[in-house]
Design an enzyme around this catalytic site. Sequence first.
Site, PDB file in Angstrom:
ATOM      1  N   CYS A 143      -1.527  14.423   3.108  1.00 23.70           N
ATOM      2  CA  CYS A 143      -1.943  15.824   3.189  1.00 23.70           C
ATOM      3  C   CYS A 143      -1.584  16.361   4.556  1.00 23.70           C
ATOM      4  O   CYS A 143      -1.144  15.634   5.437  1.00 23.70           O
ATOM      5  CB  CYS A 143      -3.451  15.945   2.942  1.00 23.70           C
ATOM      6  SG  CYS A 143      -4.442  15.307   4.311  1.00 23.70           S
ATOM      7  N   CYS A 157      50.126 -27.079  37.413  1.00 23.08           N
ATOM      8  CA  CYS A 157      48.752 -27.216  37.894  1.00 23.08           C
ATOM      9  C   CYS A 157      48.272 -25.949  38.593  1.00 23.08           C
ATOM     10  O   CYS A 157      47.074 -25.645  38.597  1.00 23.08           O
ATOM     11  CB  CYS A 157      48.608 -28.428  38.814  1.00 23.08           C
ATOM     12  SG  CYS A 157      49.845 -28.499  40.113  1.00 23.08           S
ATOM     13  N   CYS A 213      -0.908  12.696   8.683  1.00 20.88           N
ATOM     14  CA  CYS A 213      -1.217  12.019   7.431  1.00 20.88           C
ATOM     15  C   CYS A 213      -0.049  12.200   6.471  1.00 20.88           C
ATOM     16  O   CYS A 213       0.570  13.262   6.436  1.00 20.88           O
ATOM     17  CB  CYS A 213      -2.491  12.616   6.822  1.00 20.88           C
ATOM     18  SG  CYS A 213      -2.907  11.921   5.214  1.00 20.88           S
ATOM     19  N   CYS A 255      -5.276  12.554  16.469  1.00 17.34           N
ATOM     20  CA  CYS A 255      -4.941  11.631  17.567  1.00 17.34           C
ATOM     21  C   CYS A 255      -5.097  10.200  17.086  1.00 17.34           C
ATOM     22  O   CYS A 255      -6.007   9.901  16.316  1.00 17.34           O
ATOM     23  CB  CYS A 255      -5.903  11.769  18.740  1.00 17.34           C
ATOM     24  SG  CYS A 255      -6.163  13.423  19.320  1.00 17.34           S
ATOM     25  N   CYS A 287      -3.453  -2.364   6.241  1.00 15.90           N
ATOM     26  CA  CYS A 287      -2.867  -3.473   6.989  1.00 15.90           C
ATOM     27  C   CYS A 287      -3.227  -3.396   8.471  1.00 15.90           C
ATOM     28  O   CYS A 287      -3.091  -4.377   9.201  1.00 15.90           O
ATOM     29  CB  CYS A 287      -1.335  -3.456   6.878  1.00 15.90           C
ATOM     30  SG  CYS A 287      -0.716  -3.755   5.235  1.00 15.90           S
ATOM     31  N   HIS A 299       0.800  -1.219   0.000  1.00 17.29           N
ATOM     32  CA  HIS A 299       0.000   0.000   0.000  1.00 17.29           C
ATOM     33  C   HIS A 299       0.833   1.269   0.000  1.00 17.29           C
ATOM     34  O   HIS A 299       0.296   2.354  -0.148  1.00 17.29           O
ATOM     35  CB  HIS A 299      -0.953  -0.019   1.197  1.00 17.29           C
ATOM     36  CG  HIS A 299      -1.708  -1.310   1.289  1.00 17.29           C
ATOM     37  ND1 HIS A 299      -1.532  -2.194   2.327  1.00 17.29           N
ATOM     38  CD2 HIS A 299      -2.587  -1.899   0.442  1.00 17.29           C
ATOM     39  CE1 HIS A 299      -2.295  -3.262   2.115  1.00 17.29           C
ATOM     40  NE2 HIS A 299      -2.935  -3.105   0.972  1.00 17.29           N
ATOM     41  N   HIS A 318      49.979 -30.689  44.920  1.00 15.86           N
ATOM     42  CA  HIS A 318      49.276 -30.662  43.635  1.00 15.86           C
ATOM     43  C   HIS A 318      48.009 -29.831  43.782  1.00 15.86           C
ATOM     44  O   HIS A 318      47.301 -29.922  44.781  1.00 15.86           O
ATOM     45  CB  HIS A 318      48.943 -32.105  43.229  1.00 15.86           C
ATOM     46  CG  HIS A 318      48.201 -32.197  41.935  1.00 15.86           C
ATOM     47  ND1 HIS A 318      48.678 -31.672  40.754  1.00 15.86           N
ATOM     48  CD2 HIS A 318      47.000 -32.761  41.639  1.00 15.86           C
ATOM     49  CE1 HIS A 318      47.802 -31.908  39.793  1.00 15.86           C
ATOM     50  NE2 HIS A 318      46.784 -32.566  40.290  1.00 15.86           N
TER      51      HIS A 318
END
Lengths: 96, 546
Positions: B95, B209, B92, B100, B131, B41, B500
């Site tokens: 135009c 380690c 718009c 609101c 839409c 559109h 360790h």
Amino acid sequence: MSKDLQMRAAINQKLIEMGERERLKELLRAKLIECGWKDQLKAHCKDVIKEKGLEHVTVEDLVAEITPKGRALVPDSVKKELLQRIRAFLAQHSTL
Amino acid sequence: SNRSAARMKDRPLLRKGFYAAAGRGAPLDVLSVMSPAGCSHVSGFKVDNWKQNLRVIYQCFVWSGTAETRRRKAKSCICHMCGAHLSRLHSCLYCVYFGCFTKKHIHEHAKNKRHNLAIDLLYGGIYCFVCQDYIYDKDMEQIAKEEQRKFFFFFFLFSPLSPGVGEKYSTWEPTKRELELLRHNPKRRKITTNCTIGLRGLINLGNTCFMNCIVQALTHTPLLRDFFLSDRHKCEMQSNSCLVCEMSQLFQEFYSGHRYPHIPFRLLHLVWTHARHLAGYEQQDAHEFLIAALDVLHRHCDDNGKKANNPNHCNCIIDQIFTGGLQSDVTCQVCHGVSTTIDPFWDISLDLPGSSTPFWPLSPGSDGSVVNGESHQSGSTTLTDCLRRFTRPEHLGSSAKIKCGGCHSYQESTKQLTMKKLPIVACFHLKRFEHSAKLRRKITTYVSFPLELDMTPFMASSKESRMNGQYQQPLDTLNNDNKYSLFAVVNHQGTLESGHYTSFIRQHKDQWFKCDDAIITKASIKDVLDSEGYLLFYHKQFLEYE
């Protein structure tokens, strides 16, 4: 339009003209992110989407669902601060 | 329905975009970015000089950047039907009409004039009345983005609010290259509850380690992992010897999914280069290695050269995660004046009972109250005991008088340590290795430590409340800021001469694994809590908003 609405419109115009409205918006945005409000509502949005289904939900659904919750969750401290800012601004531009 | 039929025609993939409530956000999915037009559109609108017209609308009524456009916006942007300026005003597109949205005034206009497109003056989104939803036309989105950027660039440049220069945060959108990569690499990894992602053994390169254990702890530090896996390190070093880059590489290795053990020879070499005191094939202290590693990483995180100017106010990831503030209060026994200093720390070294310095009794006024779920009944020492001892007021004695600023002379004083600022990751070092002039030995006293730890009693703020007469504050269950969860434990077996190191790490929520160099095995929580404990790593449970 009632006097109250007229006053509001006039204040709004002034805020826009001086660019203060955008500054306030950014301040509000930052505050709402900081306090977790944005995340809370984002989560709520996701819940709504899950509930209504991804294929069926519209923006209107989301707006209807989160607007009341969003309004209620704004912390008082944030409201206070914004109001203070607006008051200070109006005091400065006291032609109103 | 009419709506779905229309959409099926336009978007065969049946995807929708969503509006981010707080600003323009990208559509939720990648696929709608790929579709050529939002809806059919818009074709009626995209004629003649539409691009320029649209720009003007954005500049005048949505993102008004100049004084002139702002004045025009202030005057003209009110609903043509009711005069309101709120209620989600829309303009718009065909135009000059403002209406609101909430009260459906713009909808009426759209129906009467058959003008099917309107723009939201708050966020700049385009609404299609056919839409009945906001649409995301690629060309129009492009213009919107440009106009918004232009506006925000000047807004932030002149605004005292934002420290960033001219850039507004925008959500991530994939680039063409990224889309290509995603398409050519269709394999997706899914993290299930039982997956072993992030687990990898490390070959022992000769008494290494001590290093392997620290690597295991660091690669399972959640925030650090997130930092490296999202490629946040931008290297500014010229040479190849950046330890942060190597760390980044290590994370890639650990999360690669490879199951054979990794050989960290490059890491070892870099450590020897940057921390000479640790070089050599002898067994080193894992705690020393941790501090040295954090130090080198902190130095190598350039953070925009800030470190050169002020090494104490760095904001690198290491500081963000590991640095806390330790408050030291020295109180003069005569005038009761307090001298306070705050020092940064990466770890807390705790004395143990059985060492040459006396452990018991604890601070005056303490009692056997139950804290952190531990009690004294069993007779064993707890981590909380050690922390209580660490934060107790200590008489410095007549041989260690401090010059008092209030009395202007040397006086006896007490010193007390408390936590001023807690780091996101707290590392506790149990001082098991005694290296005094008389003896060198290992203290094997069992110290029990909890899975969850509340640091509130040891905070400087809690001490202040106690001094104001509020003894034994009930632990505030609503204050989550000081709550920590255990996520890694480094243990030492053996003696000072030959020992360790192994570690336990938490992967996923409650899965624990034992890391013994190249061998990774599943462990139970009991195994972890029953172990001797040498280095204990805790992570804040809640990252609070400021």
